[in-house]
Structures are given as C-alpha cells and as structure tokens.
Write a protein that holds these residues in place. Structure first.
Motif: not given
Length: 283
Positions: A173-176, A197-202, A229-234
């Motif tokens: 969560m802290g990464g997002s 995560p690829s999305a956080w808090d909207g 999620e891996f693809r979204a991070a990349r």
C-alpha cells in the motif's frame, strides 16, 4: 354460617402491608442516600506516550533494532497529527528516505529494521504512520493528501538531519501511496514503489504516471497477485521513465531484508538508488 374467607388471605394481607411499610422507609429522604451518585463520564482513551525511544521499542517490540537510536516524532500540519520514528546515521546524512508502510498491524514499525541498515550507509530515515493508519490522526478528507504527509517528514529530514536529497519509499500500500504523493507534488527528489497495487484509494497509478517528473524505481514480483498487476507495474515504470526491477517472488518490505536482517539484492538496489537519486534527477 361459616365465613367464606380463606384463612391464608389475612396472612397475605399482613405480609403485603409489612413490605409496603419497609418500602416507605427505604424511600424516605434521609439527606444522605436519597440522591443517586453522580455517574463519572467516560474519558476518551489517550494515545500512548510517544516521547522517548523506549516508547518506540515498546510499540514495535521485535521490529525495533537494538543497535541504533530511535527518535519518536509527532509531525503536525493543518489537519494532520502524524506518528513517526526517525533513525539517523552517526555522521552527516548522505541522503534521506521517507518510508511509507504496508497495511497491517506493524505500521511504521515494519520499516525500522531496514532503516537501521540504511543508516549504516549514511542514509537518514523517517518511518511514518499515514493518516488513518497506526496511531496517526487526521481531519476528515486529509487522508487523501498524501503529499502533505510526506512533506512533513521530508521537511523534518532536511531541517534536522541536514539531508539535501529526500526519496519517498513505500511497500505494498505504501508503494502506491509513494506514487500518489509524488504525483500530487510532494517535494521529493525520487520515489520507490515496492509491490504497490495498481490502484489505491480510487487512484489508478497508470492514470497519474504522466505527472511523475522525478526519477523512480518500481519493484514487483511475477508471483505477487494477478499477472495483470505485474504488467501494470512494468507499464507504470515505462510511462514514468522509471527503472523497473522484476522479481520471481516476494512482497513489500520482505524484499529488502533477509530474516536475519541482511540486505537482499533488492535492498542493496534500493539503497544505491537512494544514494544516486540526485544524480539520476540532475542527469
């Protein structure tokens, strides 16, 4: 003619009369016990003390490293009252990090072992409980102002540790939240997203990637969640012009230290990125 009255009726009447008489005595105002005692109002629970290194050790227990000095901090700004802990190197700081936690009971404590490892490299650290997490308290609507929370810690590091370079580093969560803070305009020189995560808090991170002007590092494992999620991070790293480190497994702050507290390859990569952040930015 015999009376039809039951012999027990008289006895019952006598008992009732005696009971009523006693009740009357009990209700008589004696001037001492007639008034009901005042009910003490329930006092709000006070936050645990946060002024001495022992307070950090008491809260964080095994997460509190024994070989470094821990400084409990309370960072305040408009609508913000944040709990934090600082770990400072013995010599002037070469760089500094604001550490944002992953969800769970650890809060700011979970970063302290890595903060101790960073201090041996001359890196100062402030580990932070974000709004609505751990023991920080914020006004309604302020939890989404992640940049303001990061800036309170960054300002402290620049003022008290003499840091000229500040990097925001978050796990899970802290990464997002590190990405969101940077996109909101936090005064940091670089950012690191570990397993966010690829999305956080909207907020969908790919939607704010274009606002990330500072150098960044994204770390994500293939086995961490869905393949998307891996693809979204990349893709986040690509769109932001950030470095990307793909791993086979692991999540969050467990990526940077082994169980015995030794820096992993990823932990060393993050530390080296922090130390080179100003060079990456200016280069």
């Amino acid at each position: 003619m015999p009376s039809s009255r039951s012999p027990f009726r008289g006895l019952v009447a006598l008992v009732l009369a005696a009971a009523l008489a006693l009740a009357g005595l009990a209700c008589e105002d004696t001037g001492e016990s007639a008034a009901r005692p005042a009910v003490e109002p329930v006092q709000p629970e006070e936050s645990p003390s946060w002024e001495h290194p022992d307070d950090v050790a008491e809260r964080c227990v095994s997460d509190a490293p024994a070989d470094v000095e821990l400084r409990p901090l309370t960072l305040r700004g408009p609508g913000l009252d944040l709990r934090a802990a600082a770990v400072l190197p013995g010599s002037p700081a070469r760089a500094a990090v604001v550490l944002l936690p992953q969800t769970g009971a650890h809060g700011l404590c979970g970063w302290l072992p890595y903060a101790a490892a960073l201090s041996s490299r001359g890196i100062a650290a402030v580990s932070l409980d974000l709004c609505e997490g751990g023991e920080s308290r914020c006004d309604a609507g302020r939890s989404s102002a992640v940049a303001d929370q990061v800036d309170l810690a960054g300002q402290w590091l620049r003022r008290e540790a003499g840091a000229s370079t500040v990097v925001v580093v978050g796990a899970s969560m802290g990464g997002s939240q590190a990405v969101r803070a940077t996109a909101q305009g936090a005064a940091v020189d670089a950012w690191v997203d570990l397993s966010g995560p690829s999305a956080w808090d909207g907020t969908r991170l790919l939607d704010v990637a274009g606002r990330l002007r500072q150098p960044g590092l994204v770390v994500h494992a293939r086995s961490d969640g869905a393949a998307s999620e891996f693809r979204a991070a990349r893709t986040l790293a690509e769109r932001a012009g950030a470095q990307f480190l793909g791993l086979p497994g692991g999540h969050g702050w467990e990526l940077v230290l082994t169980l015995d507290g030794t820096e992993t390859r990823t932990g060393r990569a993050v530390a080296e990125f922090v130390l080179g952040a100003r060079r990456h930015r200016d280069g």
